[in-house]
Design an enzyme around this catalytic site. Structure first.
Site, PDB file in Angstrom:
ATOM      1  N   GLY A 172       0.718  -1.296   0.078  1.00  0.00           N
ATOM      2  CA  GLY A 172      -0.062   0.064   0.125  1.00  0.00           C
ATOM      3  C   GLY A 172       0.744   1.202   0.167  1.00  0.00           C
ATOM      4  CG  ASN A 173      -0.455   4.572  -1.500  1.00  0.00           C
ATOM      5  OD1 ASN A 173      -0.930   5.262  -0.784  1.00  0.00           O
ATOM      6  ND2 ASN A 173      -0.842   3.803  -2.548  1.00  0.00           N
ATOM      7  NE  ARG A 174       5.275   6.856   4.467  1.00  0.00           N
ATOM      8  CZ  ARG A 174       5.559   6.326   5.936  1.00  0.00           C
ATOM      9  NH1 ARG A 174       4.590   6.507   6.545  1.00  0.00           N
ATOM     10  NH2 ARG A 174       6.587   5.749   6.159  1.00  0.00           N
ATOM     11  CB  SER A 175      -2.572   8.062  -0.337  1.00  0.00           C
ATOM     12  OG  SER A 175      -3.690   9.113  -0.729  1.00  0.00           O
ATOM     13  CB  ALA A 239      -1.395   7.441  -3.720  1.00  0.00           C
TER      14      ALA A 239
END
Ligand code: CTP
Length: 365
Positions: A172-175, A239
């Site tokens: 995943g990512n930090r968005s 993102a």
């Protein structure tokens, strides 16, 4: 602060008085020498009724003035904002629909209630919009902002995709979704019909938006492609993972003691590039806005990306310094196809969203 008698059953008068620093009453028979039932409304720059019950909407629509609040509503000549909160059945009742229509016809601003948990075990439409949404709406009314997106349909993607490795793990990512949600809220406040495609966002639905929840890049693509056909503008604030594991294990991967297997990645579809390509092929389509978070050579990389993805605007964030991910503030440069870049100083994500919508509105036919 003007409560109704009913409001005082939930929170007592001393609490309102202490918090507001003003005397508080629901009655017209106190401090009569100051004629409060007329003066409060006459002097107001904005009246906000939040929460507005079905009862208060009915009284306001019919001009019934049995307490200080409803007297104030009759004497106010400034904008009046109602933020309704009630159970779904009450909101959908023909009596309430008619009262809301009457109030809107007369120029009152009635915010659509949010969908979510209601009093008791129920949930559905009728929840009071979150206070920041009501605040943002009022700020705009006071600033005299136009409803320049009325009659337009905009599509916003928000959050960050998750690509499953096994049933419990993902890439995943930090968005956080904050910027995408700010875009959705501001578009709603400017009168647009909004479809919000939310990838793994833990924020309340903006009142009035159609929210589609997705998890992976491929689900996001499907939802975007489906809605883009009816959209006047598409803003890809999400993102999106460029890669996903080539295969997803159906059972949880165990540590066996041996060296772990490498995770092989394959490329995800580039949704933004696909939208640009489709518009190029068809010769018409929505205004397309991309976002890019860059750490190095921000403007140069951004320019190349704008070209490559065929979008009209690219909002370029420099990542770092506590900006962009998970914070209420943002700063950016908007790169404009065939135009000069627009710099946006550090400020609330709503302000950045407004600049994006200004630029989008200027490009709408
Ligand atoms: N985006 C998309 N589909 C993808 C990846 C990104 O639609 N598979 C969109 C994002 O929503 C964003 C924009 O493209 O609006 C920029 O994303 P970014 O990840 O910065 O672009 P990349 O093409 O991945 O560029 P690079 O990895 O080279 O920085």
């Amino acid at each position: 602060m003007v409560p109704t008698r009913e409001a005082l059953r939930f929170v007592g008068e001393p609490t309102w008085a202490a918090l507001s620093g003003n005397p508080v009453t629901a009655e017209v028979w106190e401090s009569v020498h100051e004629v409060p039932h007329v003066r409060i409304g006459q002097r107001a720059d904005l009246v906000v009724v939040a929460p507005a019950t079905a009862d208060v909407l009915a009284k306001a629509a019919h001009g019934i003035a049995g307490d200080l609040l409803t007297n104030t509503l009759l004497t106010a000549r400034c904008p009046v904002v109602f933020a309704p909160a009630m159970h779904t059945e009450m909101w959908e009742h023909p009596a309430t629909r008619a009262n809301v229509a009457t109030l809107r016809e007369r120029g009152a601003l009635v915010i659509d209630p949010a969908v979510g948990r209601l009093t008791g075990a129920d949930s559905g439409r009728g929840r009071l919009p979150d206070p920041p949404e009501i605040f943002e709406f009022c700020r705009r009314v006071l600033a005299g902002r136009p409803s320049d997106l009325a009659g337009r349909h905009v599509l916003v993607s928000a959050g960050g995709t998750r690509e499953a490795i096994d049933p419990v793990r993902f890439i995943g990512n930090r968005s956080s979704g904050l910027q995408g949600y700010a875009l959705a809220r501001t578009a709603l406040a400017r009168g647009a019909q909004v479809t919000l495609i939310a990838a793994n966002v833990a924020l309340p639905d903006p009142a009035g938006a159609k929210v589609v929840r997705v998890e992976s890049a491929r689900q996001l693509r499907e939802a975007v492609v489906e809605a883009a056909g009816q959209a006047d503008a598409v803003v890809m604030a999400a993102a999106v993972a460029d890669f996903r594991p080539a295969s997803r294990s159906d059972s949880k991967i165990k540590k066996s003691g041996a060296e772990p297997d490498p995770i092989h990645l394959v490329q995800n579809p580039d949704i933004l590039a696909e939208l640009g390509e489709r518009r190029r092929e068809e010769g018409a389509g929505p205004v397309i806005v991309g976002f890019a978070a860059e750490t190095d050579d921000v403007l140069e990389n951004g320019r190349a990306k704008l070209e490559r993805k065929g979008c009209d605007l690219l909002v370029v964030n420099q990542v770092g310094d506590g900006l962009a991910f998970g914070t209420p503030d943002n700063a950016a440069v908007v790169l404009v196809a065939g135009g000069d870049p627009v710099e946006i100083a550090r400020g609330p994500k709503e302000d950045l969203a407004d600049v994006v919508w200004d630029l989008v509105a200027a490009r709408l036919p």
